[in-house]
Every structure is written in C-alpha cells, then in structure tokens.
Design a protein around this motif. Structure first.
Motif, PDB file in Angstrom:
ATOM      1  N   ARG A 110       0.845  -1.214   0.000  1.00 26.88           N
ATOM      2  CA  ARG A 110       0.000   0.000   0.000  1.00 26.88           C
ATOM      3  C   ARG A 110       0.872   1.253   0.000  1.00 26.88           C
ATOM      4  O   ARG A 110       0.569   2.230  -0.690  1.00 26.88           O
ATOM      5  CB  ARG A 110      -0.913   0.000   1.226  1.00 26.88           C
ATOM      6  CG  ARG A 110      -2.077  -0.979   1.116  1.00 26.88           C
ATOM      7  CD  ARG A 110      -2.910  -0.972   2.387  1.00 26.88           C
ATOM      8  NE  ARG A 110      -3.593   0.299   2.577  1.00 26.88           N
ATOM      9  CZ  ARG A 110      -3.872   0.832   3.773  1.00 26.88           C
ATOM     10  NH1 ARG A 110      -3.520   0.202   4.867  1.00 26.88           N
ATOM     11  NH2 ARG A 110      -4.505   1.972   3.845  1.00 26.88           N
ATOM     12  N   VAL A 111       1.957   1.212   0.794  1.00 25.74           N
ATOM     13  CA  VAL A 111       2.872   2.371   0.824  1.00 25.74           C
ATOM     14  C   VAL A 111       3.469   2.582  -0.566  1.00 25.74           C
ATOM     15  O   VAL A 111       3.473   3.704  -1.102  1.00 25.74           O
ATOM     16  CB  VAL A 111       3.995   2.162   1.874  1.00 25.74           C
ATOM     17  CG1 VAL A 111       5.054   3.257   1.748  1.00 25.74           C
ATOM     18  CG2 VAL A 111       3.427   2.161   3.281  1.00 25.74           C
ATOM     19  N   MET A 112       3.953   1.492  -1.160  1.00 24.67           N
ATOM     20  CA  MET A 112       4.586   1.617  -2.479  1.00 24.67           C
ATOM     21  C   MET A 112       3.550   2.020  -3.539  1.00 24.67           C
ATOM     22  O   MET A 112       3.861   2.753  -4.472  1.00 24.67           O
ATOM     23  CB  MET A 112       5.274   0.304  -2.880  1.00 24.67           C
ATOM     24  CG  MET A 112       6.468  -0.044  -2.012  1.00 24.67           C
ATOM     25  SD  MET A 112       7.613   1.343  -1.825  1.00 24.67           S
ATOM     26  CE  MET A 112       8.469   0.876  -0.317  1.00 24.67           C
ATOM     27  N   ARG A 114       1.079   3.994  -3.044  1.00 25.67           N
ATOM     28  CA  ARG A 114       0.880   5.447  -2.914  1.00 25.67           C
ATOM     29  C   ARG A 114       1.992   6.196  -3.635  1.00 25.67           C
ATOM     30  O   ARG A 114       1.749   7.196  -4.308  1.00 25.67           O
ATOM     31  CB  ARG A 114       0.837   5.847  -1.441  1.00 25.67           C
ATOM     32  CG  ARG A 114      -0.466   5.466  -0.761  1.00 25.67           C
ATOM     33  CD  ARG A 114      -0.584   6.091   0.616  1.00 25.67           C
ATOM     34  NE  ARG A 114      -1.877   5.793   1.225  1.00 25.67           N
ATOM     35  CZ  ARG A 114      -2.311   6.351   2.349  1.00 25.67           C
ATOM     36  NH1 ARG A 114      -1.548   7.215   2.984  1.00 25.67           N
ATOM     37  NH2 ARG A 114      -3.494   6.034   2.837  1.00 25.67           N
ATOM     38  N   TYR A 115       3.230   5.729  -3.460  1.00 25.42           N
ATOM     39  CA  TYR A 115       4.350   6.366  -4.187  1.00 25.42           C
ATOM     40  C   TYR A 115       4.142   6.232  -5.692  1.00 25.42           C
ATOM     41  O   TYR A 115       4.417   7.130  -6.461  1.00 25.42           O
ATOM     42  CB  TYR A 115       5.681   5.702  -3.813  1.00 25.42           C
ATOM     43  CG  TYR A 115       6.357   6.267  -2.590  1.00 25.42           C
ATOM     44  CD1 TYR A 115       6.920   7.545  -2.607  1.00 25.42           C
ATOM     45  CD2 TYR A 115       6.464   5.529  -1.422  1.00 25.42           C
ATOM     46  CE1 TYR A 115       7.554   8.060  -1.485  1.00 25.42           C
ATOM     47  CE2 TYR A 115       7.094   6.037  -0.290  1.00 25.42           C
ATOM     48  CZ  TYR A 115       7.642   7.305  -0.341  1.00 25.42           C
ATOM     49  OH  TYR A 115       8.264   7.824   0.762  1.00 25.42           O
ATOM     50  N   ASN A 116       3.665   5.068  -6.057  1.00 22.14           N
ATOM     51  CA  ASN A 116       3.604   4.642  -7.442  1.00 22.14           C
ATOM     52  C   ASN A 116       2.391   5.187  -8.188  1.00 22.14           C
ATOM     53  O   ASN A 116       2.372   5.259  -9.423  1.00 22.14           O
ATOM     54  CB  ASN A 116       3.575   3.094  -7.392  1.00 22.14           C
ATOM     55  CG  ASN A 116       3.566   2.438  -8.702  1.00 22.14           C
ATOM     56  OD1 ASN A 116       2.607   2.600  -9.437  1.00 22.14           O
ATOM     57  ND2 ASN A 116       4.615   1.710  -9.032  1.00 22.14           N
ATOM     58  N   GLY A 117       1.352   5.567  -7.429  1.00 18.96           N
ATOM     59  CA  GLY A 117       0.128   6.035  -8.056  1.00 18.96           C
ATOM     60  C   GLY A 117      -0.815   4.899  -8.396  1.00 18.96           C
ATOM     61  O   GLY A 117      -1.817   5.103  -9.081  1.00 18.96           O
TER      62      GLY A 117
ATOM     63  N   ALA B  17       1.736  12.481  -3.378  1.00 22.17           N
ATOM     64  CA  ALA B  17       1.656  11.019  -3.266  1.00 22.17           C
ATOM     65  C   ALA B  17       2.742  10.500  -2.324  1.00 22.17           C
ATOM     66  O   ALA B  17       2.490   9.627  -1.491  1.00 22.17           O
ATOM     67  CB  ALA B  17       1.812  10.390  -4.654  1.00 22.17           C
ATOM     68  N   SER B  18       3.940  11.064  -2.430  1.00 25.65           N
ATOM     69  CA  SER B  18       5.053  10.627  -1.578  1.00 25.65           C
ATOM     70  C   SER B  18       4.772  10.971  -0.120  1.00 25.65           C
ATOM     71  O   SER B  18       5.063  10.171   0.782  1.00 25.65           O
ATOM     72  CB  SER B  18       6.357  11.296  -2.019  1.00 25.65           C
ATOM     73  OG  SER B  18       6.633  10.986  -3.363  1.00 25.65           O
ATOM     74  N   ARG B  20       1.820  11.269   1.287  1.00 22.38           N
ATOM     75  CA  ARG B  20       0.784  10.349   1.765  1.00 22.38           C
ATOM     76  C   ARG B  20       1.376   8.961   2.051  1.00 22.38           C
ATOM     77  O   ARG B  20       1.032   8.324   3.043  1.00 22.38           O
ATOM     78  CB  ARG B  20      -0.330  10.223   0.719  1.00 22.38           C
ATOM     79  CG  ARG B  20      -1.214  11.461   0.623  1.00 22.38           C
ATOM     80  CD  ARG B  20      -2.353  11.230  -0.364  1.00 22.38           C
ATOM     81  NE  ARG B  20      -3.239  10.170   0.073  1.00 22.38           N
ATOM     82  CZ  ARG B  20      -3.473   9.053  -0.605  1.00 22.38           C
ATOM     83  NH1 ARG B  20      -2.863   8.839  -1.756  1.00 22.38           N
ATOM     84  NH2 ARG B  20      -4.300   8.146  -0.151  1.00 22.38           N
ATOM     85  N   ALA B  21       2.269   8.520   1.181  1.00 27.62           N
ATOM     86  CA  ALA B  21       2.898   7.206   1.373  1.00 27.62           C
ATOM     87  C   ALA B  21       3.711   7.196   2.666  1.00 27.62           C
ATOM     88  O   ALA B  21       3.613   6.267   3.477  1.00 27.62           O
ATOM     89  CB  ALA B  21       3.794   6.876   0.177  1.00 27.62           C
TER      90      ALA B  21
END
Lengths: 312, 296
Positions: A110-112, A114-117, B17-18, B20-21
């Motif tokens: 989920r974290v990745m 979010r980074y990834n879109g 996005a970063s 939020r991550a």
C-alpha cells in the motif's frame, strides 16, 4: 522452452526500449562495469547472464538511476535512467527486497502503491499474483526469504509497468517457487510486458529468455538469442563395431568433426540434417546402429567456452 | 501493450503522493509512538508531576531547590505555559526529535526501502521531500499534543489547588507554539541530515545524541575559558534552541532552578532566525545528499 513461442508480442519486438552505450562504473581503480552496450527490445524476456560479481546488479542499478555511471550513457523507455518518465513505467526488484519490517506485506505494498500512483485494488491483485494473499496481513519480518522475494516481485508489478527489471528473481525460492516464478515471467511476457532479468543460473535463462547478454568481469561478452549463442547442434551416434563406426563417421563428417566420447559413443559436429546420410553409410559398412540423436549444447557449455576464450 | 498508468508522475502529484505514502508508514511505525509516549511522559513528569509533589510535600530537589512554594505553584498553572512549555525542548525534546529524524532517514538505507521507493516513479526530490513533509507533519502533531497535555496538566493542578483559572493570551500561546515548532523542527531536520549522511540509524542516533547532549555543552564550557571560541559556540544549533526557550521565559541553566539546555546567550529574534536557517539548511543538505548520492 522459449518465451517467444507465446502470443502476438513479436510485432513490437523491433522497438528498443533499453539502450546502453559504453556504460561504465568505476569504484576507485576497480572497474565494476566496463563499457557495456546492450539493447532490450519491447516484449522480450532478456536474460542478463554472468557469474556473481560480474557486474549484473551494478548495470541494472544504473538502468534504474540508483547509481550514476562513471561514463557512457543509457536510455530507458526513451528517458534518462531514474527520470520519472522511466521509473514510473518500470517495475524493479534489485538485489533483494527492501521493505519496512514492521509493516505487513499488504501495508508495504500500500505504501509503495501510494508512491507509485497505483490503486488499492492493484495491491490485492499483486498479492494474488505472487501467491501471498493469505499471508498479506502478516508482518514482513515474519516472512521466509522466498516470501520476501515474492513480495518484492509483487511490488514491481504495481502500476502495470511496461518494463520489469528483476535482479536474480528466483533467489531464495524453493523448487516449486522457482517454477511458479518462471511461469509468472512467461505470463508477463505473453501479456506484452518486457522483462529484463539477471541471473547466474544458466538453466533459468535458457528456460525463459528470448535473448541473452553474457557479462563477465564487467564486460558484455556477447549478446544474442539463446539459439544463436548455443550455436549449431551436433549428432550423437552409438554403433558397433566402434572402430568401423568411427572410420565411417570421419569419412562422412570429416576427420576433425568426429570424435569418440565416453561410453563408446561418437559425437559428430554436423548439422542434424546429416543424420540419414550417416545412418546409411554405417549400414552400408555393416555396422549395427543402436542410437542416433541430436546433441544440443547447453548454455552452460557455451558460457564457459566464451569466458574461457576471453581469458585466453 | 497492456500498460496503463493510474497516475502520471508530475512533480506536484508525486510530492503529494510521496507525502501520503510516508505518512502511512510513519503512522504504523511503533518506534514513532514509543518516542511520542516517552516525550509526553517526560514532559508530564518533569514539567508538572515532580514539581507538584515537591510543592505539596514541601520537599525540594536539585531542580527546584530554593524556589519559594508560591512561585513553584505559579509555574504549574495555565498562565505560565508560554514561559515553561519550552523548558524541556532544547535538550530532551530536541534529542527525541533528532532520534525521530535519524531513524526515519537512516532506517530507509538499512532496510533498503529508499532503494524501493526511488524506483517507484516519483523523482528522488519528490520522494525525499514527501518524507521530510511527513516528518514535519508528525512534529506539528507532536507539538499540538504537547501543548494540549500541558494545558490539561496545568488546568488539573489549578482545579486541585482551587486557584483562579487564568489563561495565557492567545498571542503568547501561538508564539510559544511557533518557538516549539522551530526547536523541534530544527532538531528533527538535523536528525534527518545525519541519518541520510551516515545511512545508518544506529550511527546517526549515536552521533546526534553525543553532539546534542555532550559536545555542544563541552564546547560552551571551553568557550568560558577560551573566549575566541564564543564566536562559534554562540551560533551552534543547541545554543539557538536553548536561547529561544530562554527568551520565551524558561528558566536558564545558570539560574539555580534552571533547566538543562535552556540558555540566555542569544535574544529571541536572532535565536529564532538562526533556528530557521539551521532547519532549512539541514533539510536542504539532506535532500541534496539523498538526490545526488548513489543508492547501493
């Protein structure tokens, strides 16, 4: 088996999506990667083959923009390595999976994502693809090495990337996991995704790659299709009496092309289409033919032949 | 070709996005909650509980020795919050914020998560900027909770002692909150810088704590003898943090009842400006190193 057998992906195969030009990385006086120029075409499974320490991971890190080349250049999907235009369309697993140990496998993805879109649905889909859905809520630190490796591949799949860069993807996997990983890579290839994988396992590369780049001591020794690198096949013949068979073989194939090998058989360095002529000549010479078959060189043989030739 | 991207990685969207991550992974990080709990416990114990027990029992400690009881009580009431709230920040709070920053940045290298993050799509500057912003949001949250805790403790003591409830002015509270943010933010940024530089959480925490708790104090001690050194010691990060707390009204270390780390070397304005400069410089340097350096 060859991935190329699948699908209609061949249409895009002429398009080159990874190009390097004399890519070089030096650490002090040590040259880790020495002028590597390789090309990966869209839709293929490209095997980057070499022993441990040959420079595979360093090259892949340069392609992902994680390290800067000392000299030379590279383009990934038309962009400089590490630029968002390249990394956003590339999924990668480099030198083992790097995740937050206190988070579950699902939360790590989920974290990745979010980074990834990528979406939350993509997280579940990725977990399913790497067979971790039932263990997705367990902490990453409790995973076995193989599960960690699979989660790394799952993270690489997020966002449906055009290019997958997988560094030794079967590391730490049990035999069933290796088979499953190969199947996954072939499936990705069948869907049109390009896979660049590194391996020191020749059998692995031989089983799933369309083309191979062989690297040794930081230099790219050769780059070609698996079939081209393995070269022409030879024939194995077992017939008696052996001395008669050897004389016939030398007459038909040539003195240097026939040799006696262990077990009383003969190896003839001729094309497989010569088999009927050989059999006919043996029968005419009153020899009893017990066995005749095509001998294909393994990539392993070729690899050692290439690297030995280079050293000489 | 099957590939479709859910999000185009433009710098702005990548940065959000970063952030939020990084907020997601910070929120679920036990280490963050342990640090917050320790800081709040220290604030409560050293800011209110020990002094209140001393006041009630008439005893004294090395911290409040010689302080008249009425003054001791006055410092525990809401009206004193603007003066006392920053007492623990320059040294203890700062050390905890530095640990938070150092662990956040340094662990990413030891776990290999920066490597994974930097290959996800956002530029390194966006990804690292998102991490900095997430830590900044955490620091703001910690300061809000700290202020609320201080008000709750002071109000409780006011009620217990049947004292009139006198609130500090809103402007003073805002100034104190801003000062607290500057001190916390500067130490957190310092931690992120050291964590990025060393690529090791353990080394970063160790070096950061030695600097914040020992080296600066030793240098200031040497400067008392070797006065040429004052040019340097007067502008150190800890000097600026301690001076801002001192300028806000916290008791300085040399006052007998003063708090370790609180100083009166600089005036409030220069101290705040210096803290702001350190915060920006540490954050900028950390970003520059993270963006430029090879991830091996």
């Amino acid at each position: 088996m060859c991935a190329q057998a699948d699908s209609g992906k061949d249409a895009g195969m002429d398009e080159t999506i990874v190009v390097t030009d004399h890519l070089t990385k030096k650490y002090g006086t040590h040259v880790a990667v020495d002028g590597v120029s390789l090309t990966v075409r869209r839709g293929e499974v490209y095997g980057f083959l070499g022993p441990n320490g040959a420079g595979k991971t360093t090259t892949l890190r340069m392609l992902l923009g994680l390290i800067r080349p000392t000299s030379g250049s590279a383009a990934v999907l038309g962009h400089a390595p590490g630029r968002p235009g390249a990394t956003a369309r590339t999924g990668a697993l480099i030198e083992g999976p790097g995740f937050y140990p206190y988070l579950s496998g699902r939360d790590n993805l989920r974290v990745m994502a979010r980074y990834n879109g990528a979406t939350e649905e993509a997280v579940d889909a990725a977990l399913e693809r790497v067979d971790l859905k039932t263990r997705g809520n367990d902490p990453f630190r409790s995973y076995s090495q193989g599960m960690k490796q699979r989660l790394g591949v799952g993270a690489a799949l997020l966002g449906d990337p055009e290019l997958l860069v997988l560094d030794e993807p079967t590391n730490g996997l049990d035999p069933a996991g290796v088979v499953e990983m190969r199947r996954l890579i072939l499936d990705l290839s069948a869907r049109g995704q390009t896979v660049l994988l590194s391996s020191h396992l020749l059998s692995e590369v031989q089983a799933i790659c369309d083309r191979v780049g062989v690297i040794s001591d930081g230099s790219l020794i050769t780059e070609s299709t698996v079939a081209e690198i393995r070269g022409t096949s030879s024939l194995f013949v077992r017939a008696e009496p052996v001395d008669v068979a050897l004389a016939v073989a030398m007459r038909v194939a040539g003195d240097d092309a026939a040799q006696l090998i262990d077990g009383g058989g003969l190896r003839l360095d001729v094309d497989a289409t010569a088999a009927p002529d050989i059999v006919r000549a043996l029968v005419e010479a009153d020899a009893d033919v017990h066995e005749i078959r095509t001998l294909e060189r393994s990539l392993e043989d070729v690899f050692f032949e290439i690297t030995t030739t280079k050293e000489l | 070709m099957t590939s479709t991207l859910a999000v185009q990685h433009r710098p702005g969207t990548s940065f959000v996005a970063s952030t939020r991550a990084e907020l997601l992974r910070l929120r679920k990080w036990p280490a963050l909650w342990v640090l917050i709990a320790v800081w709040l416990l220290l604030t409560l114990l050293f800011g209110y509980v020990f002094d209140y027990i001393g006041y009630r029992t008439g005893g004294s400690s090395t911290i409040n020795e010689g302080v008249p009881p009425e003054l001791l009580l006055a410092d525990l009431l809401p009206a004193a919050i603007p003066e006392t709230a920053l007492s623990g920040l320059p040294m203890f709070g700062g050390a905890i914020m530095m640990i938070l920053g150092a662990l956040t940045a340094g662990s990413g290298y030891s776990w290999g998560t920066w490597k994974t993050v930097f290959t996800q799509g956002p530029s390194r500057a966006s990804a690292f900027g998102g991490a900095l912003t997430a830590v900044a949001i955490a620091v703001v949250g910690i300061m809000v909770v700290t202020m609320l805790l201080e008000f709750a403790a002071a109000t409780t003591i006011t009620v217990l002692e049947s004292e009139p409830l006198i609130w500090p002015s809103a402007l003073d509270v805002v100034r104190t909150f801003g000062g607290g943010l500057l001190i916390s933010g500067m130490w957190a940024a310092a931690g992120i810088f050291v964590g990025t530089l060393t690529r090791s959480p353990a080394l970063a925490v160790g070096l950061g704590l030695v600097w914040a708790l020992a080296v600066e104090n030793l240098l200031r001690g040497v400067a008392n003898v070797l006065q040429q050194l004052e040019v340097v010691t007067d502008v150190l990060p800890g000097t600026a943090a301690g001076s801002l707390a001192g300028a806000m009204g916290a008791s300085a270390m040399g006052d007998g009842d003063g708090t370790p780390g609180v100083l009166t070397i600089l005036d409030g304005g220069p101290a705040a400006a210096l803290l702001g400069i350190y915060l920006v410089v540490f954050a900028a340097l950390a970003t520059w190193v993270a963006v430029r350096r090879d991830v091996t």
